[in-house]
Design a protein around this motif. Structure first.
Motif, PDB file in Angstrom:
ATOM      1  N   PHE A  97       0.751  -1.219   0.159  1.00 45.20           N
ATOM      2  CA  PHE A  97       0.157  -0.164   0.025  1.00 45.20           C
ATOM      3  C   PHE A  97       0.850   1.280   0.117  1.00 45.20           C
ATOM      4  CE2 PHE A  97      -3.858  -2.313   1.752  1.00 45.20           C
ATOM      5  CZ  PHE A  97      -4.469  -2.103   0.373  1.00 45.20           C
ATOM      6  N   PRO A  98       1.842   1.404   0.977  1.00 48.82           N
ATOM      7  CA  PRO A  98       2.436   2.785   0.942  1.00 48.82           C
ATOM      8  C   PRO A  98       3.286   3.056  -0.437  1.00 48.82           C
ATOM      9  CG  PRO A  98       3.095   1.353   2.733  1.00 48.82           C
ATOM     10  CD  PRO A  98       2.169   0.389   2.111  1.00 48.82           C
ATOM     11  N   TYR A  99       3.755   1.869  -1.145  1.00 43.30           N
ATOM     12  CA  TYR A  99       4.356   2.215  -2.497  1.00 43.30           C
ATOM     13  C   TYR A  99       3.620   2.493  -3.628  1.00 43.30           C
ATOM     14  CZ  TYR A  99       8.277   0.194   0.404  1.00 43.30           C
ATOM     15  OH  TYR A  99       9.568  -0.102   1.314  1.00 43.30           O
ATOM     16  N   LEU A 100       2.214   1.802  -3.146  1.00 45.72           N
ATOM     17  CA  LEU A 100       1.007   2.258  -4.312  1.00 45.72           C
ATOM     18  C   LEU A 100       0.885   3.532  -4.311  1.00 45.72           C
ATOM     19  CD1 LEU A 100      -1.428  -0.867  -3.964  1.00 45.72           C
ATOM     20  CD2 LEU A 100       0.126  -0.183  -6.167  1.00 45.72           C
ATOM     21  N   PHE A 101       0.960   4.146  -3.140  1.00 42.02           N
ATOM     22  CA  PHE A 101       0.345   5.717  -3.030  1.00 42.02           C
ATOM     23  C   PHE A 101       1.504   6.432  -3.047  1.00 42.02           C
ATOM     24  CE2 PHE A 101      -3.123   3.287  -1.149  1.00 42.02           C
ATOM     25  CZ  PHE A 101      -4.233   3.979  -1.862  1.00 42.02           C
ATOM     26  N   GLY A 102       2.763   6.089  -3.654  1.00 43.79           N
ATOM     27  CA  GLY A 102       4.108   7.112  -3.819  1.00 43.79           C
ATOM     28  C   GLY A 102       4.798   7.203  -2.650  1.00 43.79           C
ATOM     29  N   VAL A 103       4.709   6.734  -1.509  1.00 42.61           N
ATOM     30  CA  VAL A 103       5.533   6.630  -0.315  1.00 42.61           C
ATOM     31  C   VAL A 103       6.648   6.032  -0.485  1.00 42.61           C
ATOM     32  CG1 VAL A 103       5.747   6.709   2.139  1.00 42.61           C
ATOM     33  CG2 VAL A 103       3.449   6.770   1.101  1.00 42.61           C
ATOM     34  N   SER A 104       8.012   6.504  -0.278  1.00 40.99           N
ATOM     35  CA  SER A 104       9.095   5.817  -0.482  1.00 40.99           C
ATOM     36  C   SER A 104      10.255   6.006   0.587  1.00 40.99           C
ATOM     37  CB  SER A 104       9.647   6.351  -1.669  1.00 40.99           C
ATOM     38  OG  SER A 104      10.208   7.764  -1.514  1.00 40.99           O
ATOM     39  N   GLY A 105      11.134   5.107   0.587  1.00 39.61           N
ATOM     40  CA  GLY A 105      12.147   5.488   1.739  1.00 39.61           C
ATOM     41  C   GLY A 105      11.750   4.534   3.009  1.00 39.61           C
ATOM     42  N   MET A 106      12.099   5.378   4.159  1.00 44.59           N
ATOM     43  CA  MET A 106      11.844   4.717   5.390  1.00 44.59           C
ATOM     44  C   MET A 106      10.671   5.174   5.646  1.00 44.59           C
ATOM     45  SD  MET A 106      14.557   3.237   6.509  1.00 44.59           S
ATOM     46  CE  MET A 106      13.985   2.996   8.126  1.00 44.59           C
ATOM     47  N   PRO A 107       9.771   6.125   5.434  1.00 40.30           N
ATOM     48  CA  PRO A 107       8.434   6.265   5.743  1.00 40.30           C
ATOM     49  C   PRO A 107       7.713   5.172   5.042  1.00 40.30           C
ATOM     50  CG  PRO A 107       9.171   8.260   5.060  1.00 40.30           C
ATOM     51  CD  PRO A 107      10.464   7.342   4.811  1.00 40.30           C
ATOM     52  N   ALA A 108       7.850   4.684   4.020  1.00 36.90           N
ATOM     53  CA  ALA A 108       7.253   3.475   3.571  1.00 36.90           C
ATOM     54  C   ALA A 108       7.483   2.458   4.177  1.00 36.90           C
ATOM     55  CB  ALA A 108       7.608   3.504   1.891  1.00 36.90           C
ATOM     56  N   VAL A 109       8.820   2.096   4.716  1.00 38.31           N
ATOM     57  CA  VAL A 109       8.940   0.860   5.561  1.00 38.31           C
ATOM     58  C   VAL A 109       8.239   0.868   6.855  1.00 38.31           C
ATOM     59  CG1 VAL A 109      10.988  -0.068   6.834  1.00 38.31           C
ATOM     60  CG2 VAL A 109      11.305   0.445   4.466  1.00 38.31           C
ATOM     61  N   PHE A 110       8.136   2.066   7.462  1.00 36.08           N
ATOM     62  CA  PHE A 110       7.630   2.087   8.737  1.00 36.08           C
ATOM     63  C   PHE A 110       6.145   1.962   8.372  1.00 36.08           C
ATOM     64  CE2 PHE A 110      11.454   4.770  10.317  1.00 36.08           C
ATOM     65  CZ  PHE A 110      11.637   3.612  11.208  1.00 36.08           C
ATOM     66  N   THR A 111       5.586   2.479   7.479  1.00 40.32           N
ATOM     67  CA  THR A 111       3.954   2.489   7.283  1.00 40.32           C
ATOM     68  C   THR A 111       3.657   1.071   6.741  1.00 40.32           C
ATOM     69  OG1 THR A 111       4.017   4.816   6.212  1.00 40.32           O
ATOM     70  CG2 THR A 111       2.265   3.421   5.702  1.00 40.32           C
ATOM     71  N   ALA A 112       4.590   0.414   6.164  1.00 43.32           N
ATOM     72  CA  ALA A 112       4.076  -1.082   5.812  1.00 43.32           C
ATOM     73  C   ALA A 112       4.310  -1.888   6.731  1.00 43.32           C
ATOM     74  CB  ALA A 112       5.237  -1.593   4.530  1.00 43.32           C
ATOM     75  N   ALA A 113       5.572  -1.537   7.768  1.00 48.27           N
ATOM     76  CA  ALA A 113       5.335  -2.429   9.137  1.00 48.27           C
ATOM     77  C   ALA A 113       4.318  -2.105   9.995  1.00 48.27           C
ATOM     78  CB  ALA A 113       6.866  -2.066   9.682  1.00 48.27           C
ATOM     79  N   GLY A 114       3.740  -1.054  10.065  1.00 49.38           N
ATOM     80  CA  GLY A 114       2.912  -0.907  11.001  1.00 49.38           C
ATOM     81  C   GLY A 114       1.649  -1.439  10.459  1.00 49.38           C
ATOM     82  N   LEU A 115       0.966  -1.408   9.123  1.00 53.39           N
ATOM     83  CA  LEU A 115       0.019  -1.661   8.719  1.00 53.39           C
ATOM     84  C   LEU A 115      -0.125  -3.397   8.881  1.00 53.39           C
ATOM     85  CD1 LEU A 115      -0.558   0.120   5.422  1.00 53.39           C
ATOM     86  CD2 LEU A 115      -1.854   0.413   7.526  1.00 53.39           C
ATOM     87  N   VAL A 116       1.138  -4.214   8.512  1.00 53.56           N
ATOM     88  CA  VAL A 116       1.301  -5.389   8.812  1.00 53.56           C
ATOM     89  C   VAL A 116       1.310  -5.702  10.066  1.00 53.56           C
ATOM     90  CG1 VAL A 116       2.973  -7.565   8.524  1.00 53.56           C
ATOM     91  CG2 VAL A 116       2.522  -5.772   6.582  1.00 53.56           C
ATOM     92  N   GLY A 117       1.731  -4.990  11.131  1.00 56.92           N
ATOM     93  CA  GLY A 117       1.702  -5.240  12.501  1.00 56.92           C
ATOM     94  C   GLY A 117       0.040  -5.300  12.960  1.00 56.92           C
ATOM     95  N   ILE A 118      -0.531  -4.293  12.505  1.00 54.16           N
ATOM     96  CA  ILE A 118      -1.861  -4.250  13.123  1.00 54.16           C
ATOM     97  C   ILE A 118      -2.699  -5.549  12.586  1.00 54.16           C
ATOM     98  CG2 ILE A 118      -4.281  -3.172  12.793  1.00 54.16           C
ATOM     99  CD1 ILE A 118      -2.423  -0.546  12.634  1.00 54.16           C
ATOM    100  N   SER A 119      -2.416  -5.739  11.233  1.00 53.61           N
ATOM    101  CA  SER A 119      -2.932  -7.270  10.639  1.00 53.61           C
ATOM    102  C   SER A 119      -2.639  -8.178  11.401  1.00 53.61           C
ATOM    103  CB  SER A 119      -2.759  -7.230   9.155  1.00 53.61           C
ATOM    104  OG  SER A 119      -3.218  -6.048   8.357  1.00 53.61           O
ATOM    105  N   LEU A 120      -1.311  -8.483  11.868  1.00 52.76           N
ATOM    106  CA  LEU A 120      -1.051  -9.720  12.434  1.00 52.76           C
ATOM    107  C   LEU A 120      -1.654  -9.983  13.671  1.00 52.76           C
ATOM    108  CD1 LEU A 120       2.997  -9.657  11.449  1.00 52.76           C
ATOM    109  CD2 LEU A 120       1.340 -11.152  10.927  1.00 52.76           C
TER     110      LEU A 120
END
Length: 364
Positions: free
Chosen positions: A296-319
């Motif tokens: 999701f973060p990369y689909l919406f144009g986020v890159s770098g560490m913000p994308a990493v933290f966003t992806a990890a946060g979304l996955v963490g909530i889902s887990l």
């Protein structure tokens, strides 16, 4: 009696009465939950749930007798009991039964001197009864639901690990996005195909183990002194004495009832593992639904560490969500299962990210 002792006694009695009122509120709420669930069931399950509601009414009467004229205004039941009541009213599913199983297991009556030993024994028995009811629902869900939950979990962890590992090597956002999409499709197809083969093969193995109905036709013509029927029973696990007695009974009565081969339920095992296509579709869809979250973060144009933290946060909530669901269905602590799922997922992702950084450094 000294005044201090009298005051201490009064405070202790007041605390006891407050505790009794709390128990009274909980018993009333639990009885209402069982009735609510019972109204959504039919036949035997309905009767069992209504009988449990009646049992909670008996416990309610115990606290009413202790309180006498000092019942006071009704207290609100404990928060978890209130939540269970809402879930029972809205859903009436196996999830609620699993939660109620845990609630019965946490009954304080065994340690409370004001509760009778019979009440404590009742609560233990209620836990086992609710466990049995929940088990029926778990069996109905266990095939496709297993593929769904673990498919989603695999999608979350594997694609997050893939994206973080590739991203840590220093490639562009476009490459990370393509990698994530490829990982989603490859993983979902692999999971679906693997689940189909696994379940279909398991059903074939079960079918191959079922007794051949054609054997029924030869029972009337077997000789009484023949021991092949005895050997059949022994092959299916009976002791020599049991097999001999069973064979003698069948040959004497010349019955053609299917139970002469083996006492088996109709097709419970097949229902529990589900169908191959159903498990494959569930696994494919839920793996894909899990694997798309870290993208999701990369689909919406986020890159770098913000994308990493966003992806990890979304996955963490889902887990946390998938772990809690598994905990609820298994009758275990949803919090512990959720945290365990999170720790495993983050551990795998962190290891892949570190490897990606290492390989990226070596390449550069």
């Amino acid at each position: 009696m000294p005044r201090a002792v009298t005051q201490s006694h009064s405070h202790a009695l007041a605390r006891s009465k407050h505790r009794w009122r709390r128990y009274l509120a909980d018993e009333r709420a639990e009885a209402a939950m069982y009735r609510s669930l019972g109204r959504r069931r039919q036949g035997e399950e309905r009767e069992i749930l209504m009988a449990l509601a009646d049992a909670e009414k008996r416990h309610e009467q115990h606290w009413l007798d202790l309180l006498g004229d000092e019942v006071g205004r009704p207290l609100r039941p404990a928060l978890r009991t209130q939540v269970l009541g809402l879930l029972a009213k809205w859903f009436g599913s196996v999830f609620v039964l699993a939660l109620m199983q845990r609630a019965e297991a946490r009954s304080p009556y065994s340690k409370d001197p004001d509760a009778t030993p019979k009440m404590a024994a009742d609560e233990q028995m209620h836990e086992e009864i609710v466990r049995g009811l929940a088990e029926r629902g778990r069996k109905r869900l266990s095939g496709s639901f297993r593929a769904a939950v673990f498919g989603a979990n695999d999608g979350l962890v594997s694609n997050l690990s893939l994206i973080l590992g590739v991203g840590a090597s220093g490639v562009s956002t476009h490459v990370i996005l393509l990698t994530g999409a490829a990982g989603l499709l490859a993983g979902a197809l692999s999971m679906g195909a693997g689940e189909y083969v696994s379940v279909h093969s398991q059903r074939e193995l079960l079918e191959a183990s079922r007794p051949n109905p054609a054997v029924l036709k030869i029972i009337p013509i077997l000789a009484v002194g023949n021991n092949e029927l005895e050997l059949l029973y022994r092959a299916h696990g009976m002791s020599e004495e049991q097999a001999r007695a069973r064979a003698h009974l069948v040959l004497e009565e010349r019955t053609a009832d299917s139970s002469i081969i083996l006492d088996q339920p109709e097709d419970v095992s097949h229902e529990e593992i589900g169908t191959g296509m159903g498990a494959a579709l569930s696994s494919f869809c839920f793996f894909a639904s899990g694997a798309i979250i870290p993208i999701f973060p990369y689909l919406f144009g986020v890159s770098g560490m913000p994308a990493v933290f966003t992806a990890a946060g979304l996955v963490g909530i889902s887990l946390l969500g998938t772990g809690a669901v598994v905990g609820l269905l298994s009758g275990a602590s949803p919090v512990k299962r959720a945290l365990r799922q999170l720790a495993i997922g983050y551990g795998a992702a962190a290891a892949t990210y570190l490897l990606g950084m290492l390989f990226g450094t070596e390449i550069h």
